[in-house]
Design a protein around this motif. Structure first.
Motif, PDB file in Angstrom:
ATOM      1  N   LEU A   1      12.216   0.069  -4.056  1.00 23.76           N
ATOM      2  CA  LEU A   1      13.013  -0.416  -2.700  1.00 23.76           C
ATOM      3  C   LEU A   1      12.621  -1.557  -2.396  1.00 23.76           C
ATOM      4  O   LEU A   1      13.813  -2.171  -1.795  1.00 23.76           O
TER       5      LEU A   1
ATOM      6  N   PHE B   1      19.864   9.568   0.592  1.00 24.76           N
ATOM      7  CA  PHE B   1      19.433  10.704  -0.015  1.00 24.76           C
ATOM      8  C   PHE B   1      18.257  11.071   0.337  1.00 24.76           C
ATOM      9  O   PHE B   1      17.837  12.209   0.036  1.00 24.76           O
ATOM     10  N   SER B   2      17.311  10.263   0.863  1.00 27.27           N
ATOM     11  CA  SER B   2      15.901  10.731   1.355  1.00 27.27           C
ATOM     12  C   SER B   2      15.852  11.781   2.275  1.00 27.27           C
ATOM     13  O   SER B   2      15.082  12.528   2.364  1.00 27.27           O
TER      14      SER B   2
ATOM     15  N   GLY C   1      16.095   8.528  -4.194  1.00 26.85           N
ATOM     16  CA  GLY C   1      16.016   9.110  -3.144  1.00 26.85           C
ATOM     17  C   GLY C   1      16.088  10.710  -3.358  1.00 26.85           C
ATOM     18  O   GLY C   1      15.309  11.241  -2.202  1.00 26.85           O
TER      19      GLY C   1
ATOM     20  N   SER D   1      19.732   5.097  -0.853  1.00 27.60           N
ATOM     21  CA  SER D   1      18.458   5.464  -1.047  1.00 27.60           C
ATOM     22  C   SER D   1      18.016   6.399   0.208  1.00 27.60           C
ATOM     23  O   SER D   1      17.279   7.092   0.438  1.00 27.60           O
ATOM     24  N   SER D   2      18.240   5.351   1.470  1.00 25.14           N
ATOM     25  CA  SER D   2      17.892   6.079   2.525  1.00 25.14           C
ATOM     26  C   SER D   2      18.711   7.321   2.930  1.00 25.14           C
ATOM     27  O   SER D   2      18.233   8.079   3.728  1.00 25.14           O
TER      28      SER D   2
ATOM     29  N   ARG E   1      12.828  11.319  -6.555  1.00 28.56           N
ATOM     30  CA  ARG E   1      11.425  10.740  -6.254  1.00 28.56           C
ATOM     31  C   ARG E   1      10.566  10.239  -7.367  1.00 28.56           C
ATOM     32  O   ARG E   1       9.569  10.750  -7.864  1.00 28.56           O
TER      33      ARG E   1
ATOM     34  N   ALA F   1      19.894   5.593  -6.525  1.00 32.39           N
ATOM     35  CA  ALA F   1      19.662   6.019  -5.280  1.00 32.39           C
ATOM     36  C   ALA F   1      19.384   7.432  -5.541  1.00 32.39           C
ATOM     37  O   ALA F   1      18.512   8.183  -4.818  1.00 32.39           O
TER      38      ALA F   1
ATOM     39  N   ARG G   1       8.559   4.527  -6.035  1.00 31.28           N
ATOM     40  CA  ARG G   1       9.698   4.688  -5.311  1.00 31.28           C
ATOM     41  C   ARG G   1       9.626   3.350  -4.248  1.00 31.28           C
ATOM     42  O   ARG G   1      10.598   2.507  -4.404  1.00 31.28           O
TER      43      ARG G   1
END
Length: 283
Positions: free
Chosen positions: A115, A169-170, A104, A166-167, A107, A100, A111
């Motif tokens: 995912l 950290f984005s 996230g 990942s969501s 980048r 992640a 990516r």
């Protein structure tokens, strides 16, 4: 009654009481099976046959739990479940954190494709993976070993953890990353000093979920852990039910022994779970 209490009570209409009643009914319905299991775990077979499953025990028979403990070798099964579940949590969380962080915050290229891949791993049923995994473990010499099983489940769970983190950290504040980079911090320093501490609420929830999921795993252990000394708690308790024989009191005692560790686990980590959930809600 104070003025504030009177105002609060006056705002409670029929809808509020209906919600409380519905929650109470749902809670009782949820706890009813556990109560039945608890009652039948301390009955003798004769008491069960004479009065049924919903009656109060004529006398509390503690020997049933001890007999089930000995029959399934529950001590060994408990140790195996704790070892594998903790190993799964460690592997899954570490892999998810690194993946992640790259997807996230780092980048990396493609990516979205990565995912989608991790999301696809989560939706593939275990039944479709058991056959190839069985033969792969046979070829690699990992069959009937706790290490191979732990690695397999840990990697599988890390896919969900990667997608979840990942969501998170984005939406991580880029200003913190840029400020740390300008101060000379490298990627590892940013991960351990900035990202990891701010991600503890989400990571704690993941640890709890992964531990519970791993503890309740049945299909993978059934196929990959065939030796009695390697089996986990769900497999050990499954031997209490035969094709032509059934002892309801022993089954209830086995179910009680299986659920007690989970209850203890939630009591110990409920604060971390609550903090993780409320932290996400506040953000």
């Amino acid at each position: 009654m104070s003025t504030r209490a009177k105002a609060t009570a006056s705002r409670r209409g029929p809808g509020s009481y209906a919600v409380v009643a519905a929650v109470t009914v749902l809670t009782l319905a949820f706890l009813a099976p556990f109560l039945v299991i608890l009652l039948n775990s301390f009955k003798t077979s004769a008491d069960y046959r004479a009065h049924g499953s919903l009656s109060w025990p004529a006398s509390w028979n503690w020997d049933v739990l001890g007999d089930v403990w000995q029959r399934v070798d529950f001590t060994q099964k408990l140790v195996n479940s704790v070892e594998t579940s903790l190993g799964v949590v460690l592997i899954a969380v570490v892999l998810a954190l690194f993946n992640a962080y790259a997807l996230g915050i780092g980048r990396v290229r493609w990516r979205t494709a990565f995912l989608v891949f991790f999301l696809g791993v989560n939706v593939v049923p275990q039944e479709g993976l058991v056959y190839p995994i069985y033969y792969l473990f046979k070829e690699l010499g990992l069959y009937d070993g706790k290490l191979g099983y732990t690695i397999l489940v840990g990697i599988t769970y890390s896919a969900f953890g990667t997608y979840l983190l990942s969501s998170v950290f984005s939406g991580f504040p880029r200003e913190l990353i840029e400020a740390a980079s300008m101060d000379g911090a490298g990627r590892w320093t940013i991960l351990w000093r900035i990202v990891l501490p701010m991600s503890w609420p989400t990571l704690s929830v993941m640890c709890v979920l992964f531990f519970v999921w791993s503890w309740n795993e049945f299909l993978y252990p059934l196929v990959l852990l065939i030796s009695n000394e390697n089996q986990t708690v769900p497999l050990g308790l499954s031997v209490m039910q035969g094709q032509y024989t059934s002892d309801p009191t022993a089954l209830s005692a086995a179910a009680l022994l299986g659920v007690i560790p989970m209850i203890v686990f939630f009591i110990l980590f409920q604060r971390s779970l609550t903090r993780g959930v409320t932290a996400g809600a506040v953000k």
